[in-house]
Motif scaffolding. Structure first.
Motif: not given
Length: 227
Positions: A15-19, A26-28, A53-55
């Motif tokens: 699991l990943n958590v992205h802001d 997605a990304g930075f 990434l983030d997908a």
């Protein structure tokens, strides 16, 4: 990024958590980009990791509104408060045995690069509304937006969109309005239909912070993107 095979080592995946509200941003630096672009809300997404990434599939996602005067720092604090409930909620779903989650709509996906010094240099052909959001997006502790005045770097710490409409050439130091000094803005500023950016606070190259009305003792001249 770690090799995709690593993500499959845990029995129930990784699991990943992205802001951001994936699939967008997605990304930075998603909060900064979202604020610059005038998004009405930002948020946090917990998603399964895959080879892009983030997908991965979305397990849980929550959003908060962007206020009219919110800075990137404000949005950071708002979204930090979402991380724990989003993460715990996602882990609970995974622990319950659920394996099917929401596929990301890749037609709606956007991916952003890391921000650099070029991204905070003011381009006076942008509309004032966009520039005002850029200034808020580069709030402390992030590096401030900047332009050049008489060849010296000038950081723009605070600004608002002018009430009046001002015509001429982008970057012109034009008029004192309230507590701000209006800079002509927008690629079509020559039409006189645009609002300007009313700068209210600046920091000079030697580190002195002051009101814009104190710094700009007379009108005229230009703020430029290069020395």
């Amino acid at each position: 990024m770690d090799p995709p095979r690593i993500f499959d080592l845990p029995r129930r995946g990784t699991l990943n958590v992205h802001d951001s509200l994936l699939p967008k941003y997605a990304g930075f630096s998603p909060l900064i980009w979202a604020l610059i672009n005038g998004e009405p809300e930002v948020g946090v997404t917990a998603h399964m990791m895959n080879d892009e990434l983030d997908a991965g599939d979305i397990v849980r996602q929550e959003a908060v509104p962007v206020g009219a005067t919110d800075t990137a720092t404000d949005l950071f604090h708002k979204t930090v408060d979402l991380i724990a409930p989003v993460t715990i909620g996602a882990l609970d779903l995974i622990a319950s045995g659920q394996t099917e989650f929401t596929k990301q709509d890749r037609s709606q996906a956007s991916f952003f690069h890391k921000r650099s010094i070029e991204d905070i240099r003011i381009d006076w052909t942008w509309p004032a509304e966009d520039l005002e959001r850029l200034v808020r997006a580069q709030s402390e502790p992030y590096p401030s937006t900047y332009a050049f005045h008489k060849g010296k770097r000038l950081e723009i710490l605070a600004a608002v969109v002018s009430q009046g409409r001002y015509g001429g050439t982008p970057g012109r130091i034009f008029y004192r309005e309230g507590d701000g000094v209006v800079i002509v803005a927008g690629a079509d500023a020559r039409t006189g239909r645009n609002h300007g950016l009313a700068i209210t606070r600046v920091r000079t190259e030697d580190g002195h912070e002051m009101a814009a009305t104190e710094y700009f003792t007379s009108m005229g001249g230009y703020l430029t993107s290069r020395p």
